[in-house]
Design a protein around this motif. Structure first.
Motif, PDB file in Angstrom:
ATOM      1  N   ASP A   1      63.207  38.337  61.294  1.00 42.27           N
ATOM      2  CA  ASP A   1      63.087  39.138  60.076  1.00 42.27           C
ATOM      3  C   ASP A   1      64.488  39.502  59.559  1.00 42.27           C
ATOM      4  O   ASP A   1      65.482  39.380  60.283  1.00 42.27           O
ATOM      5  CB  ASP A   1      62.296  40.396  60.447  1.00 42.27           C
ATOM      6  CG  ASP A   1      62.211  41.393  59.322  1.00 42.27           C
ATOM      7  OD1 ASP A   1      61.871  40.983  58.198  1.00 42.27           O
ATOM      8  OD2 ASP A   1      62.483  42.583  59.569  1.00 42.27           O
TER       9      ASP A   1
ATOM     10  N   ASP B   1      65.190  42.455  56.703  1.00 45.05           N
ATOM     11  CA  ASP B   1      65.344  43.884  56.402  1.00 45.05           C
ATOM     12  C   ASP B   1      64.990  44.766  57.597  1.00 45.05           C
ATOM     13  O   ASP B   1      63.890  44.673  58.136  1.00 45.05           O
ATOM     14  CB  ASP B   1      64.410  44.269  55.241  1.00 45.05           C
ATOM     15  CG  ASP B   1      64.981  43.873  53.902  1.00 45.05           C
ATOM     16  OD1 ASP B   1      65.634  44.707  53.275  1.00 45.05           O
ATOM     17  OD2 ASP B   1      64.778  42.709  53.509  1.00 45.05           O
ATOM     18  N   GLY B   2      65.894  45.621  57.976  1.00 48.49           N
ATOM     19  CA  GLY B   2      65.630  46.518  59.102  1.00 48.49           C
ATOM     20  C   GLY B   2      65.758  45.832  60.447  1.00 48.49           C
ATOM     21  O   GLY B   2      65.603  46.460  61.495  1.00 48.49           O
ATOM     22  N   THR B   3      66.017  44.524  60.422  1.00 46.47           N
ATOM     23  CA  THR B   3      66.191  43.763  61.670  1.00 46.47           C
ATOM     24  C   THR B   3      67.621  43.224  61.705  1.00 46.47           C
ATOM     25  O   THR B   3      68.418  43.628  62.551  1.00 46.47           O
ATOM     26  CB  THR B   3      65.149  42.628  61.760  1.00 46.47           C
ATOM     27  OG1 THR B   3      63.839  43.208  61.789  1.00 46.47           O
ATOM     28  CG2 THR B   3      65.356  41.779  63.001  1.00 46.47           C
TER      29      THR B   3
ATOM     30  N   ASP C   1      60.883  44.376  62.906  1.00 46.94           N
ATOM     31  CA  ASP C   1      60.929  45.839  62.995  1.00 46.94           C
ATOM     32  C   ASP C   1      59.742  46.547  62.352  1.00 46.94           C
ATOM     33  O   ASP C   1      59.646  47.767  62.458  1.00 46.94           O
ATOM     34  CB  ASP C   1      62.200  46.373  62.305  1.00 46.94           C
ATOM     35  CG  ASP C   1      62.106  46.264  60.786  1.00 46.94           C
ATOM     36  OD1 ASP C   1      61.859  45.154  60.286  1.00 46.94           O
ATOM     37  OD2 ASP C   1      62.239  47.296  60.113  1.00 46.94           O
ATOM     38  N   SER C   2      58.870  45.825  61.658  1.00 47.74           N
ATOM     39  CA  SER C   2      57.944  46.571  60.802  1.00 47.74           C
ATOM     40  C   SER C   2      56.559  45.936  60.732  1.00 47.74           C
ATOM     41  O   SER C   2      56.301  44.886  61.319  1.00 47.74           O
ATOM     42  CB  SER C   2      58.556  46.688  59.402  1.00 47.74           C
ATOM     43  OG  SER C   2      57.737  47.471  58.579  1.00 47.74           O
TER      44      SER C   2
ATOM     45  N   THR D   1      55.422  44.322  58.438  1.00 47.51           N
ATOM     46  CA  THR D   1      55.492  43.006  57.801  1.00 47.51           C
ATOM     47  C   THR D   1      55.727  41.888  58.827  1.00 47.51           C
ATOM     48  O   THR D   1      55.669  40.718  58.486  1.00 47.51           O
ATOM     49  CB  THR D   1      56.622  42.969  56.755  1.00 47.51           C
ATOM     50  OG1 THR D   1      57.827  43.392  57.378  1.00 47.51           O
ATOM     51  CG2 THR D   1      56.317  43.880  55.592  1.00 47.51           C
ATOM     52  N   ASP D   2      56.012  42.263  60.061  1.00 47.22           N
ATOM     53  CA  ASP D   2      56.208  41.259  61.113  1.00 47.22           C
ATOM     54  C   ASP D   2      54.999  41.123  62.018  1.00 47.22           C
ATOM     55  O   ASP D   2      54.981  40.277  62.913  1.00 47.22           O
ATOM     56  CB  ASP D   2      57.423  41.647  61.976  1.00 47.22           C
ATOM     57  CG  ASP D   2      58.671  41.775  61.139  1.00 47.22           C
ATOM     58  OD1 ASP D   2      59.060  40.775  60.511  1.00 47.22           O
ATOM     59  OD2 ASP D   2      59.240  42.876  61.088  1.00 47.22           O
TER      60      ASP D   2
HETATM   61 MG    MG Z   1      61.832  44.274  58.427  1.00 47.58          MG
END
Ligand code: MG
Ligand code: ZN
Length: 220
Positions: free
Chosen positions: A9, A11-13, A168-169, A171-172
């Protein structure tokens, strides 16, 4: 033949924070928060939610958004070492991102070949930002993911391949369900625990390298 493949991923990863969230916090009118909450609680699909959030933003903001993101978003520690590690090990590293090309590409700054990068795209020809979806769900996914990570994994990996999903989220989550190993942080950890999916936690890409090194050694 079975091969190790990494699906990571963005974003955020790869970045320390979620760029869509930080763009909305800075530039969107307050109604974006309700859309975000509806996505997080799975009342609204990711595709619909992200599309609606960006439609709140004027296309005139493009330059300002990109420079804001380049100033504020940080690439997580160890990411460059991780790219080098994967190359040396001959492990394909795919970036599968629900982020949008106009900020993902400037942030990656050429680190990843385009053929290994899967993300949403954007159209700035109208009054507000339109997200286009070059990697939307195949006929096996009904989640309206936007950038459909499970569909991309089906395209890029066979059942025999050993799939590592890093994220991280929420979405994963659908991709994580297909993984042989999940490397997770933040909300994805909560989801893995709730659904009893096995995961390894990470804070930096140095941790990720350690986890993958162990996995590769066990398989060797
Ligand atoms: Mg993410
Ligand atoms: Zn999907």
């Amino acid at each position: 033949m079975s091969q190790v493949k990494i699906f990571c991923d963005f974003d955020g990863t790869i970045t320390n924070s979620d760029n869509i969230i930080s763009i909305m916090k800075k530039f969107a009118p307050p109604q974006w928060e309700k859309i975000k909450d509806d996505v997080l609680t799975e009342r609204v699909s990711i595709q619909e939610g992200v599309g609606r959030m960006f439609s709140l933003l004027s296309t005139d903001l493009k330059e300002e958004i990109v420079s804001y993101i380049l100033q504020t978003s940080k690439i997580r520690d160890g990411f460059d070492e991780f790219i080098t590690y994967a190359k040396e090990r001959g492990i394909p590293l795919y970036i599968v991102s629900g982020g949008i090309d106009f900020f993902v590409k400037p942030l990656l700054d050429g680190r990843i070949d385009e053929q290994f990068l899967y993300c949403n795209e954007s159209d700035f020809s109208g009054a507000s930002i339109t997200i286009t979806w070059p990697h939307s769900c195949d006929d096996q996914c009904r989640n309206a993911c936007g950038c459909c990570k499970p569909s991309i994994i089906r395209q890029l990996a066979t059942h025999q391949d050993f799939k590592i999903v890093i994220g991280d989220s929420i979405t994963d989550l659908q991709a994580a369900k297909m993984a042989d190993v999940i490397i997770a942080r933040d909300f994805l950890i909560e989801k893995c625990e709730e659904l009893e999916l096995p995961y390894r936690p990470f804070a930096t890409f140095h941790d990720v390298i350690e986890h993958i090194e162990q996995i590769v050694e066990v398989r060797a």
